[in-house]
Each structure stands twice: as C-alpha cells, then as structure tokens.
Design a protein around this motif. Structure first.
Motif, PDB file in Angstrom:
ATOM      1  N   GLU A   1       2.185  11.049  33.315  1.00 20.54           N
ATOM      2  CA  GLU A   1       3.114  11.521  34.343  1.00 20.54           C
ATOM      3  C   GLU A   1       3.033  10.638  35.589  1.00 20.54           C
ATOM      4  O   GLU A   1       1.956  10.294  36.055  1.00 20.54           O
ATOM      5  CB  GLU A   1       2.784  12.970  34.710  1.00 20.54           C
ATOM      6  N   ASN A   2       4.215  10.287  36.110  1.00 22.61           N
ATOM      7  CA  ASN A   2       4.366   9.479  37.333  1.00 22.61           C
ATOM      8  C   ASN A   2       3.845   8.056  37.168  1.00 22.61           C
ATOM      9  O   ASN A   2       3.435   7.423  38.150  1.00 22.61           O
ATOM     10  CB  ASN A   2       3.695  10.152  38.530  1.00 22.61           C
ATOM     11  N   ARG A   3       3.911   7.547  35.951  1.00 24.42           N
ATOM     12  CA  ARG A   3       3.516   6.154  35.731  1.00 24.42           C
ATOM     13  C   ARG A   3       4.372   5.200  36.557  1.00 24.42           C
ATOM     14  O   ARG A   3       3.938   4.087  36.888  1.00 24.42           O
ATOM     15  CB  ARG A   3       3.622   5.816  34.241  1.00 24.42           C
ATOM     16  N   ASP A   4       5.571   5.633  36.929  1.00 23.40           N
ATOM     17  CA  ASP A   4       6.480   4.766  37.679  1.00 23.40           C
ATOM     18  C   ASP A   4       6.165   4.727  39.171  1.00 23.40           C
ATOM     19  O   ASP A   4       6.879   4.085  39.952  1.00 23.40           O
ATOM     20  CB  ASP A   4       7.932   5.218  37.480  1.00 23.40           C
TER      21      ASP A   4
ATOM     22  N   PHE B   1      -0.597  10.506  37.479  1.00 21.79           N
ATOM     23  CA  PHE B   1      -0.616   9.923  38.822  1.00 21.79           C
ATOM     24  C   PHE B   1       0.090  10.888  39.772  1.00 21.79           C
ATOM     25  O   PHE B   1       1.000  11.627  39.372  1.00 21.79           O
ATOM     26  CB  PHE B   1       0.088   8.562  38.832  1.00 21.79           C
ATOM     27  N   ILE B   2      -0.318  10.850  41.014  1.00 20.50           N
ATOM     28  CA  ILE B   2       0.284  11.713  42.037  1.00 20.50           C
ATOM     29  C   ILE B   2       0.917  10.798  43.082  1.00 20.50           C
ATOM     30  O   ILE B   2       0.274   9.865  43.573  1.00 20.50           O
ATOM     31  CB  ILE B   2      -0.782  12.617  42.694  1.00 20.50           C
ATOM     32  N   LYS B   3       2.188  11.060  43.418  1.00 18.08           N
ATOM     33  CA  LYS B   3       2.874  10.188  44.371  1.00 18.08           C
ATOM     34  C   LYS B   3       3.462  10.996  45.510  1.00 18.08           C
ATOM     35  O   LYS B   3       3.651  12.220  45.416  1.00 18.08           O
ATOM     36  CB  LYS B   3       3.963   9.385  43.666  1.00 18.08           C
ATOM     37  N   ASP B   4       3.750  10.289  46.619  1.00 11.89           N
ATOM     38  CA  ASP B   4       4.309  10.962  47.788  1.00 11.89           C
ATOM     39  C   ASP B   4       5.835  10.917  47.734  1.00 11.89           C
ATOM     40  O   ASP B   4       6.427  10.512  46.721  1.00 11.89           O
ATOM     41  CB  ASP B   4       3.773  10.338  49.082  1.00 11.89           C
ATOM     42  N   ASP B   5       6.475  11.312  48.834  1.00 14.28           N
ATOM     43  CA  ASP B   5       7.946  11.381  48.867  1.00 14.28           C
ATOM     44  C   ASP B   5       8.595  10.001  48.775  1.00 14.28           C
ATOM     45  O   ASP B   5       9.783   9.884  48.459  1.00 14.28           O
ATOM     46  CB  ASP B   5       8.408  12.081  50.153  1.00 14.28           C
TER      47      ASP B   5
ATOM     48  N   LEU C   1      -4.759  10.250  41.707  1.00  9.11           N
ATOM     49  CA  LEU C   1      -4.577  10.488  40.279  1.00  9.11           C
ATOM     50  C   LEU C   1      -5.541  11.583  39.846  1.00  9.11           C
ATOM     51  O   LEU C   1      -6.551  11.847  40.489  1.00  9.11           O
ATOM     52  CB  LEU C   1      -4.756   9.211  39.458  1.00  9.11           C
ATOM     53  N   SER C   2      -5.197  12.239  38.753  1.00 12.73           N
ATOM     54  CA  SER C   2      -6.022  13.334  38.246  1.00 12.73           C
ATOM     55  C   SER C   2      -6.663  12.925  36.931  1.00 12.73           C
ATOM     56  O   SER C   2      -6.047  12.215  36.123  1.00 12.73           O
ATOM     57  CB  SER C   2      -5.184  14.592  38.054  1.00 12.73           C
ATOM     58  N   THR C   3      -7.890  13.362  36.736  1.00  8.01           N
ATOM     59  CA  THR C   3      -8.631  12.996  35.537  1.00  8.01           C
ATOM     60  C   THR C   3      -9.286  14.218  34.904  1.00  8.01           C
ATOM     61  O   THR C   3      -9.365  15.290  35.507  1.00  8.01           O
ATOM     62  CB  THR C   3      -9.741  11.990  35.854  1.00  8.01           C
ATOM     63  N   VAL C   4      -9.775  14.027  33.704  1.00  5.40           N
ATOM     64  CA  VAL C   4     -10.585  15.035  33.032  1.00  5.40           C
ATOM     65  C   VAL C   4     -11.708  14.293  32.309  1.00  5.40           C
ATOM     66  O   VAL C   4     -11.506  13.174  31.819  1.00  5.40           O
ATOM     67  CB  VAL C   4      -9.746  15.869  32.042  1.00  5.40           C
TER      68      VAL C   4
END
Length: 479
Positions: free
Chosen positions: A250-253, A366-370, A377-380
């Motif tokens: 998710e949010n690779r772009d 991945f986590i992105k802003d506006d 980014l989030s992991t496990v």
C-alpha cells in the motif's frame, strides 16, 4: 607456497580502512592506498603448501586466479612476476580487489581451523603496484582479423569480453546507453568502494589498445539489432540484470520511495558532474532513511546516505541474524553464511551508536502525507516455520521515514533488447544461453554476465566475459 611454516608463525591481519570519522566526510575510497610491503609479504607467507588449493576450486575463485603462485611471488618480493600471473586469469584485478566478497578466502584451506589468508588485500596490492610502477600498459595489437564485434553493455562482462577479443585481433565496439562507460562499475557501486578514476583508468587503457566505445546509445531503442548486424559479424549482449525486485504494498507510489539503484546511480552521476552527491529529492540530508533489504547494495545505500547527512538510518532484513560461525549445514569450503560487518554498517554504528540492521521485519505499507510524500512505514515481525513465513501478531510497528530505499535484489534484464533481437528467455526471464557456449537462439548473437546467469558477482561477470570471448572467436573462425 609462501613460507613453509608461515601459517603457524603469523596471524591474519587485514589492511585497515581509512578511519570512519574521516572517510564519512567525503566520497573518496575507504582504502588508505598505503600498501605496507613487509606486512603483505608476511601475509603472503601464510599461504600453505596445501596440495589442493581450494581457493582456485569451483567454490573458490570463479576466474581460477593462480592465488598460491602470486602469494608466493609476493612473499619473495617478485611483484612484477606476481602481476603477470594475476593478469593471466583476471582482466581487472583492481576491480575485484576492491569489490569482490572474496569467495576464495571462504574456501582457503587454512580457513578450516584458522583465519584465511588475506587474498583480497594481496590481489589489490599487486595491481596497484603494477599501475604505480608503470608495468600495466596498453596492449598493442599487431594484426587485425577483419572481423567486427559489437558488445552491448559496458559492465565487467562486456569489458572483459572486449579486452579478450581485442587482444586476439578482432575489432570491438562497445555500446553503452548511459553517458559513461562501466555499467554497474560506474553507476552501481559508489565511489567509496570503487573510485571512478580507477574505472576510467582501465577504460582508457582499453581505448588505447584499440577498443572503440560509444556512449548514450540505447541498442534496441535508438538502434535496432537488425541494423547493428549489418555492420558487425557478431553481437554480444552483456546488459546486466537491471530489473529490480519491487515492493508492491500500500502507498508504494509515495514520493520518497525509490529503488536502491536509482538512488545510487543518480547520486553518483551528480557527484561526477558537480562534485556533490546530492541530487535534490534523492538526497538523504536531514531525513530518516530506511533501507529495505541487505547485501552489498543495501550497504552502499547506508554509506551514501550517511555521507549525505541522514538524520537516522535503519536497515530492514526479512531473514534472521546470521550466526557468527558456520552452521553445520554450511561446511567448508562453501561460502560461509555468517554475520559480517561491512564498511557501511561500521560507519553507521560509529555515527549512531548501534548497528543499523533490524532482522525478521516485513514492510506492510507506506504512510504518506497530503502531498503524497512518504512520512513513515508500518512493519510486522516475522518468523519462518517449516519454510513458511509467519507474521507475529502484536508486533506491528510504525517507523518514521522521509526516504525509503528498496534494495531487494534483481529479477532479470530488461526485455526490450531481447524483444528487439527476438531471442529466447529462460524460466527466470534471463537471456537464454548455455553456460560455456553463450550462444542465444539467434545466429551470431551471444550473451554473458548477469543478463544470462542472473544477479551475481563482478568476478563472475569477468569469468563469463572471458568465456563468451572464446566462443565468439571460435564462431568467427568458422565463418
């Protein structure tokens, strides 16, 4: 070889790198450039009269370097003779002496129960001495066969093939799509590990020996292989394995998530063009940097980001931390799969106070802003049970990151050239050709290196470049 009792008298001692606090301030090579002759002779003396030198075996040196011979010659202070023996099997020891992980040392017989001979240090010292003394000169070709070969790709496989074919007397033209010759030697390996003056020095020797180089021409796009075949008697594809493994989460772009080779290549090009390895959005300056994936490329990303002034650096590894000693299923003379500290790890540890590597981590998103810029980014955490990947519940974590570099290896060569040439691919997407023969499904078209065998070492590329040159020469002789 060496001193008969040397392996019992002397301990292994490698040549030191430049101090971390100094080398991270520039992009100069990590090596000091100072080769202590007495030290190297002592290390050469450690080479045993082992009967069967496994350093030259299938599990050792891919180009079958005559290691015991030039160790002995160094011990006896016969450096020019050592250089002759070194060049007999290796076209570019100044490259392998710097960047090769030294599988020869992993299979050194002394390594059965003692630290191996410092083969890599001695190799680099021999060739460096050769250049300093002026012993390495262009190869003057007195006779030309009239046969013309085009080599597409100027990495180590292409350069080795060009060198060998030129020495035979064939006329060789090397085509490179980038603006400088060298392939991954130029833009894939950063200056700290392989100075570009070292690459250019060898390229200039090849030019002076009669090899022609053409840059900024993309065969398969700018010029078709059909057009090329009208002017050349044989083609050799040595384009490397350049299609990187991506991370489709998710949010690779998100902006700020880049393939490692994009990051390394553009920053190296910027450094060579301007003197600063800081290419706008690809700079790590002031950023939390996460490198996903290890290996040499991951280490190079760490070293580059550190020199650019990264705020923090973390390196994610999917697998667990390797053991400090060989496991039972990893016996000598196989390559030891053990915990290692490379130059980038040591630098990051000294700057940030801890090893940057984190193990058993899988990126989920991945986590992105506006503005679509990556901010985290989030992991496990994961483990492996019966060969299956298992996510550990409750181990989810979020990591700050404004620059993420994907260093997870390479899948295959890009296929526009193979499509244009209409050559067959193997099951992994590489150009299909048998090792030792190197001929593709098209008459007069050969291939070698990573584009044939998959992602591998510089020394294996040299091996294949030499091999394909021999096969092309036989092909042209029979025309």
């Amino acid at each position: 070889m060496g001193k008969v009792t040397g392996f019992k008298e002397f301990d292994r001692k490698t040549e030191a790198y430049r101090p971390v606090e100094l080398r991270i301030k520039d992009y100069g090579e990590i090596f000091t450039g100072d080769h202590d002759v007495d030290h190297l002779q002592e290390q050469g003396a450690r080479c045993m009269d082992c009967g069967v030198p496994f350093c030259q075996s299938e599990s050792g040196c891919p180009v079958d370097n005559l290691i015991p011979e030039w160790n002995d010659l160094v011990y006896h202070d016969k450096w020019q003779e050592a250089l002759i023996r070194l060049h007999k099997t290796n076209n570019f020891p100044e490259f392998t002496g710097r960047v090769c992980p030294a599988p020869c040392e992993g299979s050194c017989v002394l390594g059965l129960n003692n630290p191996a001979v410092t083969i890599k240090n001695i190799e680099q010292a021999i060739v460096d001495r050769g250049f300093e003394e002026g012993w390495i000169q262009p190869h003057v070709v007195e006779y030309r066969t009239g046969k013309k070969i085009a080599i597409i790709g100027s990495g180590p496989a292409g350069l080795a093939a060009a060198d060998e074919l030129n020495k035979i007397g064939h006329s060789v033209t090397v085509f490179e799509r980038d603006d400088r010759i060298g392939g991954l030697l130029m833009y894939g390996i950063p200056n700290m590990k392989l100075g570009k003056d070292i690459v250019e020095r060898r390229v200039n020797l090849l030019k002076d020996s009669g090899v022609e180089f053409i840059v900024s021409v993309n065969i398969g796009k700018d010029v078709t292989t059909t057009e090329l075949q009208k002017d050349f008697d044989a083609l050799i594809f040595t384009t490397g394995s350049t299609m990187a493994r991506d991370l489709p989460v998710e949010n690779r772009d998100a902006k700020g998530v880049h393939l490692a080779m994009e990051y390394l290549a553009k920053n190296t090009q910027h450094l060579l063009d301007t003197g600063e390895a800081d290419d706008s959005n690809l700079s790590a300056k002031g950023k939390d940097v996460i490198v996903i994936g290890g290996g040499d490329t991951g280490t190079d990303c760490i070293g580059t980001a550190l020199r650019q002034g990264a705020k923090s650096i973390v390196n994610f590894e999917l697998m667990g931390k390797p053991p400090t000693d060989r496991a039972d299923n990893n016996p000598w003379p196989l390559w030891p799969l053990i915990y290692r500290v490379d130059y980038g790890h040591a630098e990051a540890t000294q700057v940030f106070g801890e090893d940057p590597r984190q193990y058993h981590l899988m990126t989920k998103s991945f986590i992105k802003d506006d503005d679509d810029k990556v901010i985290a980014l989030s992991t496990v955490n994961v483990d492996f049970e019966g060969g299956k990947l298992i996510e550990i519940q409750g181990s989810e974590k979020t990591w700050d990151a404004q620059l993420v570099l994907l260093s997870m290896g390479f899948l295959s060569p890009e296929h526009y050239l193979s499509d244009d040439a209409n050559i067959k691919l193997d099951a992994r997407g590489n150009y299909k050709a048998e090792y030792g023969k190197y001929s593709t499904s098209q008459e007069g078209v050969f291939t070698a290196g990573d584009c044939r065998r998959g992602q591998s070492l510089v020394v294996w590329a040299i091996n294949e470049g030499r091999g394909v040159a021999e096969q092309v020469d036989q092909y042209l002789t029979n025309l």
